[in-house]
Design a protein around this motif. Structure first.
Motif, short mmCIF file in Angstrom:
data_model
loop_
_atom_site.label_atom_id
_atom_site.label_comp_id
_atom_site.label_asym_id
_atom_site.label_seq_id
_atom_site.Cartn_x
_atom_site.Cartn_y
_atom_site.Cartn_z
N ARG A 85 0.83 -1.20 0.00
CA ARG A 85 0.00 0.00 0.00
C ARG A 85 0.87 1.25 0.00
O ARG A 85 0.67 2.20 -0.78
N GLU A 86 1.86 1.28 0.89
CA GLU A 86 2.74 2.45 0.98
C GLU A 86 3.50 2.66 -0.33
O GLU A 86 3.76 3.80 -0.74
N THR A 87 3.86 1.57 -0.99
CA THR A 87 4.62 1.65 -2.23
C THR A 87 3.77 2.28 -3.33
O THR A 87 4.24 3.07 -4.14
N TRP A 88 2.48 1.94 -3.33
CA TRP A 88 1.56 2.58 -4.27
C TRP A 88 1.38 4.06 -3.92
O TRP A 88 1.48 4.94 -4.77
N GLU A 89 1.16 4.35 -2.63
CA GLU A 89 0.90 5.73 -2.21
C GLU A 89 2.09 6.65 -2.48
O GLU A 89 1.93 7.81 -2.82
N GLU A 90 3.30 6.13 -2.31
CA GLU A 90 4.48 6.99 -2.41
C GLU A 90 5.14 6.97 -3.78
O GLU A 90 5.84 7.92 -4.14
N ALA A 91 4.95 5.90 -4.55
CA ALA A 91 5.70 5.80 -5.81
C ALA A 91 4.86 5.32 -6.98
O ALA A 91 5.37 5.20 -8.08
N ARG A 92 3.56 5.03 -6.75
CA ARG A 92 2.67 4.54 -7.81
C ARG A 92 3.21 3.27 -8.47
O ARG A 92 3.08 3.07 -9.68
N VAL A 93 3.84 2.43 -7.64
CA VAL A 93 4.30 1.12 -8.11
C VAL A 93 3.32 0.08 -7.60
O VAL A 93 3.00 0.05 -6.41
N LYS A 94 2.82 -0.75 -8.52
CA LYS A 94 1.82 -1.76 -8.18
C LYS A 94 2.51 -3.12 -8.21
O LYS A 94 3.10 -3.51 -9.20
N ALA A 95 2.43 -3.84 -7.09
CA ALA A 95 2.96 -5.21 -7.06
C ALA A 95 2.01 -6.04 -6.20
O ALA A 95 1.32 -5.51 -5.33
N ASP A 96 1.95 -7.35 -6.48
CA ASP A 96 1.02 -8.23 -5.77
C ASP A 96 1.68 -8.97 -4.63
O ASP A 96 1.02 -9.45 -3.72
#
Ligand SMILES: [Zn+2]
Length: 176
Positions: A85-96
């Motif tokens: 979640r933080e990675t999406w919020e801070e860098a717009r990187v999506k991973a599963d």
């Protein structure tokens, strides 16, 4: 803490009966306010070409220093979910998914930092409100002198040693 969050009366700092360390205790409603370390979940995103993604912090503390994406875990999520979640919020990187590779306690800050390495599915990423710049770095380009936190430096070093040393989870403690 000065006042009880349950009843609003002043608290006192004392060792509760049967305990062995001082706590904030409310003598009015008998609530003992335990304070325990908080979990910070982070990722080390790896681009398809092997470069590492770092974010330039747009918020204090350590504004304008580089960090791996991460932040405080929320109550309704797992450590991995928090990291993603933080990675999406801070860098717009999506991973599963991701792989835990470092657990670093910081007793002085009352925190534990958990780092997951994640494979970026493509080269999609972007700056956000929390990160003024998001960029990919080769091993030789990592801005060691401009990293925001010692735990991030420690986790990056451990990650870079993994190909030589073989995969292992770093479990250590830093003074802050
Ligand atoms: Zn109270």
């Amino acid at each position: 803490m000065n006042f009880c969050s349950a009843c609003g009366q002043p608290v006192i700092f004392k060792i509760p009966e049967g305990d062995n360390r001082p706590r904030y205790v409310c003598d009015h409603c008998q609530t003992i306010h335990y304070q325990n370390p908080r979990a910070i979940t982070l990722t080390l995103p790896i681009a398809p070409d092997g470069r590492i993604l770092l974010c330039k912090r747009n918020i204090e503390p350590q504004k304008n220093y580089w960090t791996l994406p991460g932040g405080f875990m929320e109550n309704d999520e797992s450590t991995l979910q928090g990291a993603l979640r933080e990675t999406w919020e801070e860098a717009r990187v999506k991973a599963d998914t991701g792989e835990l590779f470092a657990v670093i306690s910081v007793p002085k800050w009352h925190q534990v930092h958990l780092f997951y390495r994640i494979q970026m599915p493509d080269f999609s990423f972007a700056a956000t409100e929390e990160s003024s710049e998001v960029k990919l770095f080769n091993e030789t380009e990592i801005p060691w002198s401009s990293l925001a936190f010692k735990t991030v430096e420690c986790a990056l070093k451990h990650y870079l040693e993994l190909p030589k040393a073989g995969f292992s989870v770093l479990n250590t403690s830093l003074s802050g």
